[in-house]
Design a protein around this motif. Structure first.
Motif, PDB file in Angstrom:
ATOM      1  N   GLU A  29      34.837  39.986  40.611  1.00 33.76           N
ATOM      2  CA  GLU A  29      34.750  41.069  39.645  1.00 33.76           C
ATOM      3  C   GLU A  29      35.512  42.232  40.247  1.00 33.76           C
ATOM      4  O   GLU A  29      35.198  42.695  41.339  1.00 33.76           O
ATOM      5  CB  GLU A  29      33.305  41.466  39.363  1.00 33.76           C
ATOM      6  CG  GLU A  29      33.212  42.584  38.353  1.00 33.76           C
ATOM      7  CD  GLU A  29      31.799  42.828  37.864  1.00 33.76           C
ATOM      8  OE1 GLU A  29      31.599  43.851  37.181  1.00 33.76           O
ATOM      9  OE2 GLU A  29      30.908  42.015  38.151  1.00 33.76           O
ATOM     10  N   GLN A  49      34.385  33.912  36.606  1.00 28.27           N
ATOM     11  CA  GLN A  49      33.357  33.130  37.294  1.00 28.27           C
ATOM     12  C   GLN A  49      33.914  31.922  38.046  1.00 28.27           C
ATOM     13  O   GLN A  49      33.211  31.320  38.837  1.00 28.27           O
ATOM     14  CB  GLN A  49      32.307  32.664  36.292  1.00 28.27           C
ATOM     15  CG  GLN A  49      31.571  33.796  35.617  1.00 28.27           C
ATOM     16  CD  GLN A  49      30.772  34.639  36.584  1.00 28.27           C
ATOM     17  OE1 GLN A  49      30.252  34.158  37.579  1.00 28.27           O
ATOM     18  NE2 GLN A  49      30.679  35.929  36.313  1.00 28.27           N
ATOM     19  N   ARG A  78      38.825  46.628  33.683  1.00 28.42           N
ATOM     20  CA  ARG A  78      38.260  45.845  34.783  1.00 28.42           C
ATOM     21  C   ARG A  78      37.947  44.464  34.240  1.00 28.42           C
ATOM     22  O   ARG A  78      37.876  44.263  33.025  1.00 28.42           O
ATOM     23  CB  ARG A  78      37.044  46.503  35.415  1.00 28.42           C
ATOM     24  CG  ARG A  78      35.812  46.565  34.615  1.00 28.42           C
ATOM     25  CD  ARG A  78      34.707  47.339  35.385  1.00 28.42           C
ATOM     26  NE  ARG A  78      33.495  47.377  34.614  1.00 28.42           N
ATOM     27  CZ  ARG A  78      32.473  46.553  34.789  1.00 28.42           C
ATOM     28  NH1 ARG A  78      32.523  45.626  35.732  1.00 28.42           N
ATOM     29  NH2 ARG A  78      31.401  46.638  34.049  1.00 28.42           N
ATOM     30  N   ASN A  79      37.792  43.488  35.147  1.00 30.07           N
ATOM     31  CA  ASN A  79      37.538  42.126  34.694  1.00 30.07           C
ATOM     32  C   ASN A  79      36.653  41.377  35.661  1.00 30.07           C
ATOM     33  O   ASN A  79      36.469  41.778  36.796  1.00 30.07           O
ATOM     34  CB  ASN A  79      38.849  41.374  34.443  1.00 30.07           C
ATOM     35  CG  ASN A  79      39.795  41.464  35.607  1.00 30.07           C
ATOM     36  OD1 ASN A  79      39.401  41.436  36.762  1.00 30.07           O
ATOM     37  ND2 ASN A  79      41.067  41.578  35.316  1.00 30.07           N
ATOM     38  N   ARG A  80      36.108  40.270  35.125  1.00 31.62           N
ATOM     39  CA  ARG A  80      35.244  39.400  35.913  1.00 31.62           C
ATOM     40  C   ARG A  80      35.588  37.956  35.535  1.00 31.62           C
ATOM     41  O   ARG A  80      35.712  37.628  34.361  1.00 31.62           O
ATOM     42  CB  ARG A  80      33.776  39.679  35.622  1.00 31.62           C
ATOM     43  CG  ARG A  80      32.840  38.740  36.345  1.00 31.62           C
ATOM     44  CD  ARG A  80      31.357  39.023  36.126  1.00 31.62           C
ATOM     45  NE  ARG A  80      31.063  39.710  34.886  1.00 31.62           N
ATOM     46  CZ  ARG A  80      30.100  40.617  34.756  1.00 31.62           C
ATOM     47  NH1 ARG A  80      29.366  40.973  35.768  1.00 31.62           N
ATOM     48  NH2 ARG A  80      29.867  41.172  33.594  1.00 31.62           N
ATOM     49  N   GLU A 133      35.821  37.762  31.380  1.00 30.37           N
ATOM     50  CA  GLU A 133      35.162  38.931  30.801  1.00 30.37           C
ATOM     51  C   GLU A 133      35.993  40.143  31.197  1.00 30.37           C
ATOM     52  O   GLU A 133      36.401  40.264  32.345  1.00 30.37           O
ATOM     53  CB  GLU A 133      33.748  39.091  31.355  1.00 30.37           C
ATOM     54  CG  GLU A 133      32.826  37.949  31.000  1.00 30.37           C
ATOM     55  CD  GLU A 133      31.468  38.144  31.634  1.00 30.37           C
ATOM     56  OE1 GLU A 133      30.628  38.849  31.035  1.00 30.37           O
ATOM     57  OE2 GLU A 133      31.282  37.615  32.743  1.00 30.37           O
ATOM     58  N   TRP A 134      36.243  41.051  30.252  1.00 28.91           N
ATOM     59  CA  TRP A 134      36.991  42.243  30.590  1.00 28.91           C
ATOM     60  C   TRP A 134      36.565  43.429  29.743  1.00 28.91           C
ATOM     61  O   TRP A 134      35.996  43.282  28.680  1.00 28.91           O
ATOM     62  CB  TRP A 134      38.491  41.998  30.507  1.00 28.91           C
ATOM     63  CG  TRP A 134      39.075  41.954  29.126  1.00 28.91           C
ATOM     64  CD1 TRP A 134      39.692  42.978  28.477  1.00 28.91           C
ATOM     65  CD2 TRP A 134      39.121  40.843  28.227  1.00 28.91           C
ATOM     66  NE1 TRP A 134      40.110  42.562  27.231  1.00 28.91           N
ATOM     67  CE2 TRP A 134      39.779  41.270  27.061  1.00 28.91           C
ATOM     68  CE3 TRP A 134      38.668  39.536  28.300  1.00 28.91           C
ATOM     69  CZ2 TRP A 134      39.986  40.431  25.982  1.00 28.91           C
ATOM     70  CZ3 TRP A 134      38.880  38.698  27.221  1.00 28.91           C
ATOM     71  CH2 TRP A 134      39.529  39.152  26.092  1.00 28.91           C
TER      72      TRP A 134
END
Length: 141
Positions: A64, A118, A114-116, A86-87
């Motif tokens: 993340e 997994q 920002r982003n994530r 995800e962002w």
């Protein structure tokens, strides 16, 4: 006619400092590389066109990232198998998307995000400085 050497392509076994593609950390205002040196697979360092375009292939772990704003316009092309991304863009609600090989994401210079992710993933990143895009737009008018 002077021959230019081919664009230097650095692979994982070549010594590197870090990504030449830069982002601004929103919290601190500091300029930093978009990817750690150990995430770089290939880079177009020292190419004759490096002032107009940077190309890097990144192999990133799950992570993340902190909120950042790209210093250049970015084109991200997904290379690895599908995974969930995800962002958050400019403080908007979070978005989720299954990203598959060949998917392209465009990010404008200066837009906070920002982003994530997994799962580990691989992407090809093209960075176009704003002045190059402005010049191209001006020339097309």
């Amino acid at each position: 006619m002077k021959a230019h050497p081919p664009a230097s392509v650095h692979d994982r076994d070549s010594p590197r400092r870090s990504s030449r593609i830069q982002v601004v950390d929103v919290a601190s205002g500091a300029l930093r590389p978009v990817a750690h040196a150990d995430w770089l697979v290939l880079a177009s360092d020292h190419a004759p066109w490096q002032d107009s375009l940077l190309v890097e292939q990144h192999r990133k772990p799950r992570f993340e990232g902190p909120e950042h704003a790209p210093h250049a316009h970015l084109i991200n092309i997904r290379l690895s198998p599908p995974s969930l991304l995800e962002w958050w863009i400019a403080g908007e609600r979070p978005r989720r998307q299954l990203v598959t090989p060949g998917d392209v994401h465009l990010t404008s210079a200066g837009v906070p995000m920002r982003n994530r992710v997994q799962e580990p993933f691989e992407t090809l990143v093209l960075a176009l400085p704003p002045h190059v895009v402005q010049h191209a737009a001006h020339e097309s008018v």
